[in-house]
Enzyme design. Structure first.
Site, PDB file in Angstrom:
ATOM      1  N   ASP A 174       1.616   1.747  -1.899  1.00 15.36           N
ATOM      2  CA  ASP A 174       1.160   0.957  -0.742  1.00 15.36           C
ATOM      3  C   ASP A 174       0.949  -0.511  -1.030  1.00 15.36           C
ATOM      4  O   ASP A 174       0.695  -1.297  -0.124  1.00 15.36           O
ATOM      5  CB  ASP A 174      -0.182   1.514  -0.241  1.00 15.36           C
ATOM      6  CG  ASP A 174      -1.306   1.162  -1.203  1.00 15.36           C
ATOM      7  OD1 ASP A 174      -1.119   1.355  -2.427  1.00 15.36           O
ATOM      8  OD2 ASP A 174      -2.351   0.670  -0.762  1.00 15.36           O
TER       9      ASP A 174
ATOM     10  N   ASP B 266      -4.388   4.499  -5.451  1.00 12.44           N
ATOM     11  CA  ASP B 266      -5.231   3.972  -4.360  1.00 12.44           C
ATOM     12  C   ASP B 266      -4.396   3.593  -3.147  1.00 12.44           C
ATOM     13  O   ASP B 266      -3.406   2.859  -3.257  1.00 12.44           O
ATOM     14  CB  ASP B 266      -5.997   2.739  -4.855  1.00 12.44           C
ATOM     15  CG  ASP B 266      -7.081   3.116  -5.839  1.00 12.44           C
ATOM     16  OD1 ASP B 266      -8.162   3.525  -5.404  1.00 12.44           O
ATOM     17  OD2 ASP B 266      -6.809   3.049  -7.055  1.00 12.44           O
TER      18      ASP B 266
ATOM     19  N   ASP C  42       1.766   6.217  -6.564  1.00 13.77           N
ATOM     20  CA  ASP C  42       0.679   5.273  -6.772  1.00 13.77           C
ATOM     21  C   ASP C  42      -0.625   6.028  -6.425  1.00 13.77           C
ATOM     22  O   ASP C  42      -0.565   7.091  -5.792  1.00 13.77           O
ATOM     23  CB  ASP C  42       0.933   4.090  -5.825  1.00 13.77           C
ATOM     24  CG  ASP C  42      -0.257   3.192  -5.656  1.00 13.77           C
ATOM     25  OD1 ASP C  42      -0.747   2.697  -6.674  1.00 13.77           O
ATOM     26  OD2 ASP C  42      -0.684   2.977  -4.499  1.00 13.77           O
TER      27      ASP C  42
HETATM   28  O1  LIG Z   1      -2.092   0.846  -8.265  1.00 14.12           O
HETATM   29  P1  LIG Z   1      -3.230   1.487  -7.533  1.00 14.12           P
HETATM   30  O2  LIG Z   1      -3.527   2.879  -7.987  1.00 14.12           O
HETATM   31  O3  LIG Z   1      -3.035   1.412  -6.040  1.00 14.12           O
HETATM   32  O4  LIG Z   1      -4.494   0.602  -7.895  1.00 14.12           O
HETATM   33  C1  LIG Z   1      -4.647  -0.717  -7.346  1.00 14.12           C
HETATM   34  C2  LIG Z   1      -6.103  -1.086  -7.333  1.00 14.12           C
HETATM   35  O5  LIG Z   1      -6.752  -0.007  -6.629  1.00 14.12           O
HETATM   36  C3  LIG Z   1      -8.173  -0.016  -6.564  1.00 14.12           C
HETATM   37  O6  LIG Z   1      -8.584  -1.012  -5.645  1.00 14.12           O
HETATM   38  C4  LIG Z   1      -8.194  -0.749  -4.316  1.00 14.12           C
HETATM   39  O7  LIG Z   1      -8.781   0.486  -3.871  1.00 14.12           O
HETATM   40  C5  LIG Z   1     -10.244   0.480  -3.822  1.00 14.12           C
HETATM   41  C6  LIG Z   1     -10.707   1.873  -3.432  1.00 14.12           C
HETATM   42  O8  LIG Z   1     -10.144   2.293  -2.237  1.00 14.12           O
HETATM   43  C7  LIG Z   1     -10.696  -0.597  -2.829  1.00 14.12           C
HETATM   44  O9  LIG Z   1     -12.118  -0.639  -2.770  1.00 14.12           O
HETATM   45  C8  LIG Z   1     -10.139  -1.960  -3.272  1.00 14.12           C
HETATM   46  O10 LIG Z   1     -10.454  -2.942  -2.317  1.00 14.12           O
HETATM   47  C9  LIG Z   1      -8.612  -1.896  -3.416  1.00 14.12           C
HETATM   48  O11 LIG Z   1      -8.096  -3.109  -3.953  1.00 14.12           O
HETATM   49  C10 LIG Z   1      -8.781  -0.201  -7.920  1.00 14.12           C
HETATM   50  O12 LIG Z   1     -10.172  -0.305  -7.807  1.00 14.12           O
HETATM   51  C11 LIG Z   1      -8.185  -1.409  -8.638  1.00 14.12           C
HETATM   52  O13 LIG Z   1      -8.713  -1.483  -9.942  1.00 14.12           O
HETATM   53  C12 LIG Z   1      -6.683  -1.191  -8.728  1.00 14.12           C
HETATM   54  O14 LIG Z   1      -6.068  -2.267  -9.412  1.00 14.12           O
END
Ligand SMILES: O=P(O)(O)OC[C@H]1O[C@H](O[C@H]2O[C@H](CO)[C@@H](O)[C@H](O)[C@H]2O)[C@H](O)[C@@H](O)[C@@H]1O
Length: 387
Positions: A330, A130, A128
């Site tokens: 995560d 983020d 994954d």
């Molecule tokens: O599947 P992932 O790669 O984990 O993506 C899930 C979402 O991640 C991002 O949002 C998350 O991370 C951001 C940066 O650290 C944070 O600001 C936010 O609060 C988190 O939810 C991304 O911006 C989303 O579009 C993804 O869906």
């Protein structure tokens, strides 16, 4: 205490469980008016999830404690404040974490067990982005991964087929990672680029294409028909949330993220109401929760778990006893992948979390620095075992 805090789990440790996804529908699929179905959209009966019947949602629903609890559940600010006011609580937290780890042991301390099982097998790595490869930050556009992490992923991809599976759009996650030697699945697995290989007839939406380097690839976009609808709802959500300070709507191509990380907590209900109100016109879209983000996506029987299965098939690694898939993630959406690996007894899910939560993963890692250590150890093990 919120109802998703389960006190009855193993070892008497309180464990956070995820609330069920919110389904914003007015009627059973096929019985509602064609008002919501854009021209030319023919939904595949195999992929389109049957929408459970639900009485029309009313705006008040978002004021219910489960909505707010779900929105608060990944709030580090709450935990930090609590810890500051009570050192006793902090040590209790540590105890809880340690008892939770009896159920989800560290992938670092269990490393030998993992590699013993992986001996003689092809390890396929699914990562994954983020919160796994990059730490969670306030601004989603600034979620950069470190050069050290990039080097570790690059090195891992030399020894193991490696794919990134992210909720972000595929282009965006590729821009962050920047490694051509990987496979990428964006939009929670609804946009996959894999190697060219004949696939089973289940994947009718798979077409031959070329990647940015001009290499021939298989492109699988099971939600392609939803594109105009997603663009429309993205614009509608930008408009409906524009007066909420800190709200940020992100277009992830086949899904939309509505971030509330930077919104004052007293307006979280307002943002939830805005999203719910907007989605009342889109019964073919559903809403799930992520880390301080509300995620809007098509009602489609496709998720990160299905993406893992698709990629394994694309790589010629499905139905093989000598393959060990490992998925590191995560977030709640990663649970679909953990579940596929656990239920099929096929491989290991590794949950990245510094707080106890219920999961379908087998192992855990505390944060991105432990993910880095794990990747490096895996490469070190592979190198030494092939000497
Ligand atoms: O599947 P992932 O790669 O984990 O993506 C899930 C979402 O991640 C991002 O949002 C998350 O991370 C951001 C940066 O650290 C944070 O600001 C936010 O609060 C988190 O939810 C991304 O911006 C989303 O579009 C993804 O869906």
């Amino acid at each position: 205490m919120p109802d998703w805090m389960d006190m009855t789990s193993n070892h008497n440790a309180p464990v956070l469980t995820d609330p069920p996804p919110m389904t914003l529908t007015k009627s059973r699929l096929g019985t509602h008016s064609s008002l919501y179905q854009p021209h030319g959209v023919v939904f595949s009966p195999t992929l389109f999830q049957s929408i459970p019947w639900k009485k029309p949602l009313i705006v008040n629903d978002v004021r219910s404690s489960s909505w707010l609890d779900a929105m608060k559940s990944s709030s580090p600010t709450h935990r930090k404040k609590a810890k500051e006011s009570s050192t006793e609580l902090a040590s209790t937290d540590t105890d809880f974490y340690h008892s939770w780890m009896l159920k989800y042991p560290s992938a670092l301390t269990s490393f030998e067990q993992i590699t013993n099982y992986g001996k003689g097998k092809t390890i396929a790595l699914f990562l994954d982005y983020d919160g796994t490869l990059s730490p969670i930050v306030d601004n989603p556009d600034h979620a950069f991964m470190s050069d050290t992490m990039r080097a570790a992923v690059r090195e891992a991809a030399k020894y193991f087929p490696t794919a990134i599976i992210s909720g972000r759009s595929r282009d965006k996650v590729y821009d962050f990672v920047g490694l051509t030697e990987l496979y990428y699945a964006g939009s929670h697995g609804m946009d996959i680029v894999g190697p060219v290989r004949p696939l089973s007839n289940d994947h009718l939406n798979c077409i031959r294409s070329t990647d940015k380097q001009g290499k021939e690839v298989n492109l699988f976009q099971p939600a392609s028909k939803f594109l105009p609808m997603i663009e429309e709802v993205f614009r509608a959500l930008v408009e409906s949330t524009k007066d909420i300070k800190g709200a940020n709507v992100e277009n992830n191509k086949f899904c939309v993220s509505v971030h509330y990380r930077n919104v004052d907590e007293k307006y979280w209900t307002t943002i939830a109401q805005c999203v719910q109100k907007t989605l009342e016109d889109y019964p073919h879209l559903r809403l799930t929760h992520g880390r301080k983000v509300l995620e809007v996506r098509p009602v489609l029987d496709w998720d990160k778990g299905k993406a893992v299965e698709f990629l394994l098939e694309s790589l010629g690694l499905s139905n093989c006893d000598d393959v060990l898939p490992i998925y590191v993630g995560d977030d709640r959406t990663d649970e679909d992948a953990f579940k596929v690996l656990r239920e099929g007894n096929r491989g290991y899910g590794i949950l990245v979390s510094s707080i106890p939560k219920e999961s379908n993963a087998f192992y855990s890692l505390r944060d991105t620095s432990e993910v880095l250590e794990f990747l490096k150890s895996l490469v070190g093990w592979k190198k030494s075992s092939s000497l």
